[in-house]
Design an enzyme around this catalytic site. Sequence first.
Site, PDB file in Angstrom:
ATOM      1  N   THR A 213     145.553  35.809   7.780  1.00  7.35           N
ATOM      2  CA  THR A 213     144.637  36.917   7.540  1.00  7.35           C
ATOM      3  C   THR A 213     144.077  37.481   8.847  1.00  7.35           C
ATOM      4  O   THR A 213     144.001  36.763   9.855  1.00  7.35           O
ATOM      5  CB  THR A 213     143.463  36.415   6.668  1.00  7.35           C
ATOM      6  OG1 THR A 213     142.401  37.361   6.706  1.00  7.35           O
ATOM      7  CG2 THR A 213     142.898  35.090   7.173  1.00  7.35           C
ATOM      8  N   ASP A 214     143.638  38.729   8.804  1.00  4.25           N
ATOM      9  CA  ASP A 214     142.979  39.324   9.975  1.00  4.25           C
ATOM     10  C   ASP A 214     141.576  38.744  10.179  1.00  4.25           C
ATOM     11  O   ASP A 214     140.964  38.939  11.235  1.00  4.25           O
ATOM     12  CB  ASP A 214     142.904  40.851   9.853  1.00  4.25           C
ATOM     13  CG  ASP A 214     142.124  41.347   8.644  1.00  4.25           C
ATOM     14  OD1 ASP A 214     141.670  40.530   7.802  1.00  4.25           O
ATOM     15  OD2 ASP A 214     141.957  42.583   8.530  1.00  4.25           O
ATOM     16  N   GLU A 215     141.058  38.011   9.157  1.00  6.22           N
ATOM     17  CA  GLU A 215     139.675  37.514   9.250  1.00  6.22           C
ATOM     18  C   GLU A 215     139.518  36.461  10.335  1.00  6.22           C
ATOM     19  O   GLU A 215     138.399  36.176  10.776  1.00  6.22           O
ATOM     20  CB  GLU A 215     139.207  36.991   7.887  1.00  6.22           C
ATOM     21  CG  GLU A 215     139.325  38.073   6.829  1.00  6.22           C
ATOM     22  CD  GLU A 215     138.624  37.775   5.520  1.00  6.22           C
ATOM     23  OE1 GLU A 215     137.693  36.970   5.512  1.00  6.22           O
ATOM     24  OE2 GLU A 215     139.026  38.370   4.506  1.00  6.22           O
TER      25      GLU A 215
ATOM     26  N   TYR B 216     136.217  30.088   5.070  1.00  5.00           N
ATOM     27  CA  TYR B 216     137.583  30.536   4.752  1.00  5.00           C
ATOM     28  C   TYR B 216     138.351  30.897   6.014  1.00  5.00           C
ATOM     29  O   TYR B 216     139.434  30.368   6.273  1.00  5.00           O
ATOM     30  CB  TYR B 216     137.535  31.741   3.795  1.00  5.00           C
ATOM     31  CG  TYR B 216     138.844  32.507   3.728  1.00  5.00           C
ATOM     32  CD1 TYR B 216     139.991  31.927   3.192  1.00  5.00           C
ATOM     33  CD2 TYR B 216     138.940  33.816   4.213  1.00  5.00           C
ATOM     34  CE1 TYR B 216     141.207  32.621   3.142  1.00  5.00           C
ATOM     35  CE2 TYR B 216     140.130  34.522   4.169  1.00  5.00           C
ATOM     36  CZ  TYR B 216     141.260  33.921   3.633  1.00  5.00           C
ATOM     37  OH  TYR B 216     142.447  34.609   3.583  1.00  5.00           O
TER      38      TYR B 216
ATOM     39  N   LYS C 251     141.662  29.141   7.837  1.00  9.42           N
ATOM     40  CA  LYS C 251     142.930  29.849   8.093  1.00  9.42           C
ATOM     41  C   LYS C 251     143.250  29.803   9.590  1.00  9.42           C
ATOM     42  O   LYS C 251     144.404  29.648   9.982  1.00  9.42           O
ATOM     43  CB  LYS C 251     142.843  31.296   7.607  1.00  9.42           C
ATOM     44  CG  LYS C 251     142.774  31.457   6.088  1.00  9.42           C
ATOM     45  CD  LYS C 251     144.003  30.947   5.354  1.00  9.42           C
ATOM     46  CE  LYS C 251     145.234  31.780   5.622  1.00  9.42           C
ATOM     47  NZ  LYS C 251     146.380  31.334   4.772  1.00  9.42           N
TER      48      LYS C 251
HETATM   49  P1  NAD Z   1     145.279  33.722  -4.319  1.00 10.48           P
HETATM   50  O1  NAD Z   1     144.021  32.948  -4.290  1.00 10.48           O
HETATM   51  O2  NAD Z   1     145.429  34.843  -5.283  1.00 10.48           O
HETATM   52  O3  NAD Z   1     146.520  32.734  -4.574  1.00 10.48           O
HETATM   53  C1  NAD Z   1     146.645  31.481  -3.947  1.00 10.48           C
HETATM   54  C2  NAD Z   1     147.684  30.663  -4.713  1.00 10.48           C
HETATM   55  O4  NAD Z   1     147.824  29.401  -4.038  1.00 10.48           O
HETATM   56  C3  NAD Z   1     147.290  30.346  -6.147  1.00 10.48           C
HETATM   57  O5  NAD Z   1     148.373  30.579  -7.013  1.00 10.48           O
HETATM   58  C4  NAD Z   1     146.921  28.853  -6.113  1.00 10.48           C
HETATM   59  O6  NAD Z   1     147.187  28.191  -7.348  1.00 10.48           O
HETATM   60  C5  NAD Z   1     147.833  28.362  -5.000  1.00 10.48           C
HETATM   61  N1  NAD Z   1     147.329  27.136  -4.361  1.00 10.48           N
HETATM   62  C6  NAD Z   1     146.061  26.879  -3.965  1.00 10.48           C
HETATM   63  N2  NAD Z   1     145.991  25.657  -3.421  1.00 10.48           N
HETATM   64  C7  NAD Z   1     147.249  25.143  -3.464  1.00 10.48           C
HETATM   65  C8  NAD Z   1     147.832  23.923  -3.036  1.00 10.48           C
HETATM   66  N3  NAD Z   1     147.090  22.956  -2.440  1.00 10.48           N
HETATM   67  N4  NAD Z   1     149.153  23.729  -3.222  1.00 10.48           N
HETATM   68  C9  NAD Z   1     149.906  24.685  -3.822  1.00 10.48           C
HETATM   69  N5  NAD Z   1     149.409  25.848  -4.271  1.00 10.48           N
HETATM   70  C10 NAD Z   1     148.106  26.078  -4.081  1.00 10.48           C
HETATM   71  O7  NAD Z   1     145.495  34.222  -2.815  1.00 10.48           O
HETATM   72  P2  NAD Z   1     146.205  35.535  -2.273  1.00 10.48           P
HETATM   73  O8  NAD Z   1     145.217  36.628  -2.188  1.00 10.48           O
HETATM   74  O9  NAD Z   1     147.480  35.742  -3.015  1.00 10.48           O
HETATM   75  O10 NAD Z   1     146.523  35.067  -0.780  1.00 10.48           O
HETATM   76  C11 NAD Z   1     147.751  34.442  -0.447  1.00 10.48           C
HETATM   77  C12 NAD Z   1     147.768  34.162   1.051  1.00 10.48           C
HETATM   78  O11 NAD Z   1     147.617  35.395   1.749  1.00 10.48           O
HETATM   79  C13 NAD Z   1     146.610  33.280   1.522  1.00 10.48           C
HETATM   80  O12 NAD Z   1     147.095  32.431   2.527  1.00 10.48           O
HETATM   81  C14 NAD Z   1     145.607  34.242   2.111  1.00 10.48           C
HETATM   82  O13 NAD Z   1     144.865  33.644   3.135  1.00 10.48           O
HETATM   83  C15 NAD Z   1     146.540  35.307   2.670  1.00 10.48           C
HETATM   84  N6  NAD Z   1     145.950  36.666   2.767  1.00 10.48           N
HETATM   85  C16 NAD Z   1     145.352  37.247   1.686  1.00 10.48           C
HETATM   86  C17 NAD Z   1     144.837  38.542   1.793  1.00 10.48           C
HETATM   87  C18 NAD Z   1     144.185  39.234   0.620  1.00 10.48           C
HETATM   88  O14 NAD Z   1     143.612  40.320   0.801  1.00 10.48           O
HETATM   89  N7  NAD Z   1     144.264  38.715  -0.583  1.00 10.48           N
HETATM   90  C19 NAD Z   1     144.926  39.229   3.005  1.00 10.48           C
HETATM   91  C20 NAD Z   1     145.550  38.596   4.093  1.00 10.48           C
HETATM   92  C21 NAD Z   1     146.072  37.322   3.954  1.00 10.48           C
HETATM   93  P1  TYD Z   2     136.673  40.548  -0.740  1.00 12.86           P
HETATM   94  O1  TYD Z   2     137.560  41.248  -1.717  1.00 12.86           O
HETATM   95  O2  TYD Z   2     135.979  39.302  -1.168  1.00 12.86           O
HETATM   96  O3  TYD Z   2     137.542  40.302   0.582  1.00 12.86           O
HETATM   97  P2  TYD Z   2     137.077  39.770   2.052  1.00 12.86           P
HETATM   98  O4  TYD Z   2     135.710  39.252   2.000  1.00 12.86           O
HETATM   99  O5  TYD Z   2     138.090  38.703   2.267  1.00 12.86           O
HETATM  100  O6  TYD Z   2     137.229  40.955   2.962  1.00 12.86           O
HETATM  101  O7  TYD Z   2     135.547  41.562  -0.247  1.00 12.86           O
HETATM  102  C1  TYD Z   2     135.894  42.798   0.366  1.00 12.86           C
HETATM  103  C2  TYD Z   2     134.604  43.431   0.806  1.00 12.86           C
HETATM  104  O8  TYD Z   2     133.839  43.767  -0.349  1.00 12.86           O
HETATM  105  C3  TYD Z   2     133.729  42.511   1.646  1.00 12.86           C
HETATM  106  O9  TYD Z   2     133.082  43.286   2.656  1.00 12.86           O
HETATM  107  C4  TYD Z   2     132.687  41.992   0.651  1.00 12.86           C
HETATM  108  C5  TYD Z   2     132.548  43.140  -0.340  1.00 12.86           C
HETATM  109  N1  TYD Z   2     132.218  42.754  -1.731  1.00 12.86           N
HETATM  110  C6  TYD Z   2     131.155  43.373  -2.383  1.00 12.86           C
HETATM  111  O10 TYD Z   2     130.473  44.257  -1.813  1.00 12.86           O
HETATM  112  N2  TYD Z   2     130.871  43.002  -3.664  1.00 12.86           N
HETATM  113  C7  TYD Z   2     131.582  42.038  -4.315  1.00 12.86           C
HETATM  114  O11 TYD Z   2     131.229  41.705  -5.500  1.00 12.86           O
HETATM  115  C8  TYD Z   2     132.684  41.415  -3.638  1.00 12.86           C
HETATM  116  C9  TYD Z   2     133.491  40.342  -4.319  1.00 12.86           C
HETATM  117  C10 TYD Z   2     132.971  41.813  -2.343  1.00 12.86           C
END
Ligand code: NAD
Ligand code: TYD
Length: 349
Positions: free
Chosen positions: A132-134, A158, A162
Amino acid sequence: MILVTGGAGFIGSNFVLDWIAATGEAVVNVDKLTYAGNPANFAALADDPRHVFVRGDIGDAALVGALLREHRPRAVVNLAAESHVDRSIHGPAAFIETNVVGTFTLLDTTRTWWASLPAGEQAAFRFLHVSTDEVYGSLAPDAAGFSETTPYAPNSPYSASKAASDHLVRAYHHTYGVPTLTTNCSNNYGPLQFPEKLIPLMVVNALAGKPLPVYGDGLNVRDWLYVGDHCAAIRAVLAHGTPGATYNIGGNAEMTNIDVVRTVCAALAECRPGPDYAALITYVKDRPGHDRRYAIDPAKIRDELGWSPRETFASGIRRTVRWYVDHAQWVAAVTSGEYRQWVAQHYAA
Ligand code: NAD
Ligand code: TYD
């Protein structure tokens, strides 16, 4: 074939569906099925022999080792993680367990198996870690976007977990020569996202006539990317990325949260006209340690690998809102049980 972890989650299930449609190559999908994992996400692959689902933990070395020996994947794509910042504030332990210890176990088990392969297979193998960019922390309003050389400065449990996993992946390349790739992506949105994250939460709440909780002043900025574009970027990095390298992936779509929520309301008004959705917007207490701004400089992946996002935020958000409106049953199933407890606890104040 490739081995994908976390393929029942949001990005993972989109990735598995996209991968099989785009390449036809088989996938072994390992997922623990936490609250965020949902087998309904890949129901379309139920009778497809190119998809093998295994319920399991990336921290289970015996399972991972057995799967590697049995299937001999040419790549591992690690998407398994605990992924929600707010949950990491309420309970960080699970983030350390899966994102740090779990990634370590997956990486180390893969290294042992990889070292036993013939030289040609070793050279062709890839371990792609999705991050992630975070990990880069919070940007000043006028600062340039994160590049691959921006120092790490994670601010939440989180992002710290990561960051730790990214460092392990880096070390396994430098120390053992494992052909790793790391991607650091901005905020994703699209179909199949669990409605604890901003965009699906707003859609689901608005459709139910519930408040739309905006943290703080609503002016935090995120750089939004449609999930299908992220999947295409992962494919490009896997195919052409340089082993040991990292690639930042972003949508060129910086927006304040309040603008995102207003755009969601406008898209809903087109798709399901009626109530004044924006009237549901409610400012609530800010998230502790809330990063002010994230933005990605996507020059490297664009120039080296020719990848750019196809979807604009305007087009992607319409597709996303339409998907949630059309999938009321999926929403109903995932918003029962544990989800209600989370919402009641987190938004209680
Ligand atoms: P998500 O929470 O929707 O899905 C995570 C999946 O991992 C779930 O299906 C869960 O059951 C599985 N999981 C959790 N712990 C596990 C374990 N110990 N063993 C096997 N499976 C396990 O997450 P997402 O949003 O799909 O994110 C996927 C990846 O992408 C993550 O690594 C996250 O950090 C990264 N990412 C997400 C975003 C975003 O905006 N969602 C952006 C950048 C990077
Ligand atoms: P989120 O989807 O949780 O992603 P991340 O924190 O990983 O960027 O949140 C996106 C942005 O939205 C973040 O600045 C927090 C804000 N947010 C709200 O304002 N209200 C909410 O209920 C949630 C879940 C997030």
